[in-house]
Scaffold this motif. Structure first.
Motif, PDB file in Angstrom:
ATOM      1  N   PRO A   1      83.740  37.055  14.224  1.00  0.00           N
ATOM      2  CA  PRO A   1      83.305  36.767  15.594  1.00  0.00           C
ATOM      3  C   PRO A   1      82.034  35.912  15.639  1.00  0.00           C
ATOM      4  CG  PRO A   1      83.875  39.081  15.350  1.00  0.00           C
ATOM      5  CD  PRO A   1      83.847  38.504  13.971  1.00  0.00           C
ATOM      6  N   MET A   2      81.116  36.140  14.707  1.00  0.00           N
ATOM      7  CA  MET A   2      79.903  35.315  14.645  1.00  0.00           C
ATOM      8  C   MET A   2      80.252  33.874  14.258  1.00  0.00           C
ATOM      9  SD  MET A   2      77.883  33.828  12.158  1.00  0.00           S
ATOM     10  CE  MET A   2      78.086  34.753  10.651  1.00  0.00           C
ATOM     11  N   MET A   3      81.177  33.729  13.302  1.00  0.00           N
ATOM     12  CA  MET A   3      81.485  32.392  12.771  1.00  0.00           C
ATOM     13  C   MET A   3      82.089  31.469  13.823  1.00  0.00           C
ATOM     14  SD  MET A   3      82.923  33.669   9.119  1.00  0.00           S
ATOM     15  CE  MET A   3      82.944  32.247   8.063  1.00  0.00           C
ATOM     16  N   VAL A   4      82.740  32.055  14.831  1.00  0.00           N
ATOM     17  CA  VAL A   4      83.364  31.220  15.874  1.00  0.00           C
ATOM     18  C   VAL A   4      82.610  31.322  17.204  1.00  0.00           C
ATOM     19  CG1 VAL A   4      85.644  31.345  14.783  1.00  0.00           C
ATOM     20  CG2 VAL A   4      85.041  33.028  16.533  1.00  0.00           C
ATOM     21  N   SER A   5      81.459  32.009  17.204  1.00  0.00           N
ATOM     22  CA  SER A   5      80.728  32.207  18.463  1.00  0.00           C
ATOM     23  C   SER A   5      80.107  30.903  18.976  1.00  0.00           C
ATOM     24  CB  SER A   5      79.615  33.238  18.233  1.00  0.00           C
ATOM     25  OG  SER A   5      78.726  33.211  19.317  1.00  0.00           O
ATOM     26  N   SER A   6      80.193  30.696  20.295  1.00  0.00           N
ATOM     27  CA  SER A   6      79.578  29.488  20.881  1.00  0.00           C
ATOM     28  C   SER A   6      78.048  29.585  20.812  1.00  0.00           C
ATOM     29  CB  SER A   6      80.033  29.309  22.321  1.00  0.00           C
ATOM     30  OG  SER A   6      79.692  30.465  23.053  1.00  0.00           O
ATOM     31  N   ASP A   7      77.517  30.779  20.605  1.00  0.00           N
ATOM     32  CA  ASP A   7      76.054  30.937  20.518  1.00  0.00           C
ATOM     33  C   ASP A   7      75.459  30.259  19.278  1.00  0.00           C
ATOM     34  OD1 ASP A   7      76.002  32.436  22.860  1.00  0.00           O
ATOM     35  OD2 ASP A   7      76.445  34.287  21.781  1.00  0.00           O
TER      36      ASP A   7
END
Ligand SMILES: NC(=O)c1ccc[n+]([C@@H]2O[C@H](COP(=O)([O-])OP(=O)(O)OC[C@H]3O[C@@H](n4cnc5c(N)ncnc54)[C@H](OP(=O)(O)O)[C@@H]3O)[C@@H](O)[C@H]2O)c1
Length: 299
Positions: A248-254
């Motif tokens: 989830p972090m690897m694809v997060s827009s953040d």
């Protein structure tokens, strides 16, 4: 996580659990995706609908749809260059580096004259990055504002390696050699982020995970390996749990506004420590010289 790692409060991202993610338009390459952490990433991205290319020596997921294989022995910079030329033809959104071994108790040298851990775990990544990032910078991706590259190593510990003996030609210590590959990968994130501003560059520190990574040091199927991997298996998350936490972090827009950045084994942002700009420059310059000595040009 221990090892003197410090959290970085400036980068927070909003978690969306992996089961809610649909990654149908995502194109991912995983260099070292045939085993351990890389294989867990490959299987997880594939299960979310992504198209995956894995690079390694032994492919074990031929039954999976949308997973392509490029066979390569990344002991050799000539092979790393060939892989980079093949990958440069692909419109990738995400590139993940998980290739690696641990330095052997006695120094090993490749046919190109490089210490083997340095060659596989670090220099092959440098060669592939230089081969594909100039093309990748020109891609407009489906999911992100800019393509992303994740380099798995052991960043954030302040480990600087031996910049004046990258090929371990002086007094040999397996641990020192491996720590020099660790430093190289952290320097590679920092240098590449400057060199390729249209790419997001990230370093991942997985902590300890039971895999085959220590086989070259402990001996595959040895009692030492059995005992140490057994303890790691009991106390630490496994490769599948790690991949689930990271995805989830690897694809997060953040992440869009942050490059370079580093993450611990809980996907929390951490600081890179002690790597000054002149040190990174010296480390990368010496690495380039070593690769060129092996007869391979760097793009
Ligand atoms: N596991 C840990 O505790 C730990 C801790 C800190 C950092 N890391 C880092 O995490 C990354 C992944 O390690 P891992 O634990 O997943 O190790 P692993 O299970 O041993 O997997 C390593 C991968 O590298 C590939 N590889 C090794 N030698 C190769 C060669 N000569 N040519 C091509 N591919 C090669 C393997 O593919 P083939 O088998 O197909 O050759 C495999 O896909 C490494 O960078 C490691 O340093 C791991």
């Amino acid at each position: 996580m221990a090892f003197g790692i410090k959290l970085s409060k400036g980068l927070q991202w909003t978690n969306v659990t992996a089961d809610k993610l649909n990654l149908k338009s995502l194109r991912v390459a995983i260099i070292g995706g045939t085993g351990g952490i890389g294989q867990s990433f490959s299987r997880l991205f594939q299960s979310k609908g992504a198209e995956v290319i894995v690079v390694g020596r032994t492919f074990k997921d031929g039954d999976l749809k949308n997973v392509q294989f490029i066979k390569a022995d990344l002991d050799l910079m000539s092979e790393a260059r060939r892989v980079s030329q093949e990958l440069a033809k692909q419109p990738l959104d995400l590139v993940i580096f998980t290739t690696g071994i641990f330095a052997a108790p006695t120094r090993e040298e490749t046919a190109e004259g490089l210490e083997r851990d340095m060659a596989v775990s670090y220099l092959s990544r440098l060669v592939i990055i230089r081969g594909i990032l100039p093309t990748l910078e020109k891609n407009s991706t489906h999911m992100f504002k800019r393509p992303r590259v994740f380099i798995v190593g052991f960043p954030g510990t302040g480990e600087l390696g031996k910049v004046d003996d990258l090929n371990s030609e002086g007094k040999y210590s397996a641990m020192q050699t491996h720590m020099t590959t660790v430093a190289g990968n952290e320097a590679l994130v920092l240098d590449s982020a400057q060199r390729y501003p249209k790419i997001g560059l990230y370093g991942l520190n997985p902590g300890l995970i039971k895999t085959s990574i220590r086989n070259n040091f402990l001996g595959a199927d040895s009692w030492k390996s059995w005992a140490i991997e057994g303890i790691i298996g009991l106390w630490c998350q496994n490769a599948e749990q790690y991949a689930l936490r990271m995805l989830p972090m690897m694809v997060s827009s953040d992440l869009e506004a942050h490059s370079p950045a580093f993450f611990n084994n809980k996907a929390e942002a951490i600081q890179s420590q002690k790597f000054t700009e002149p040190y990174v420059k010296e480390f990368i310059g010496n690495s380039e010289e070593l690769v060129r000595k092996s007869g391979i040009p760097l793009d």
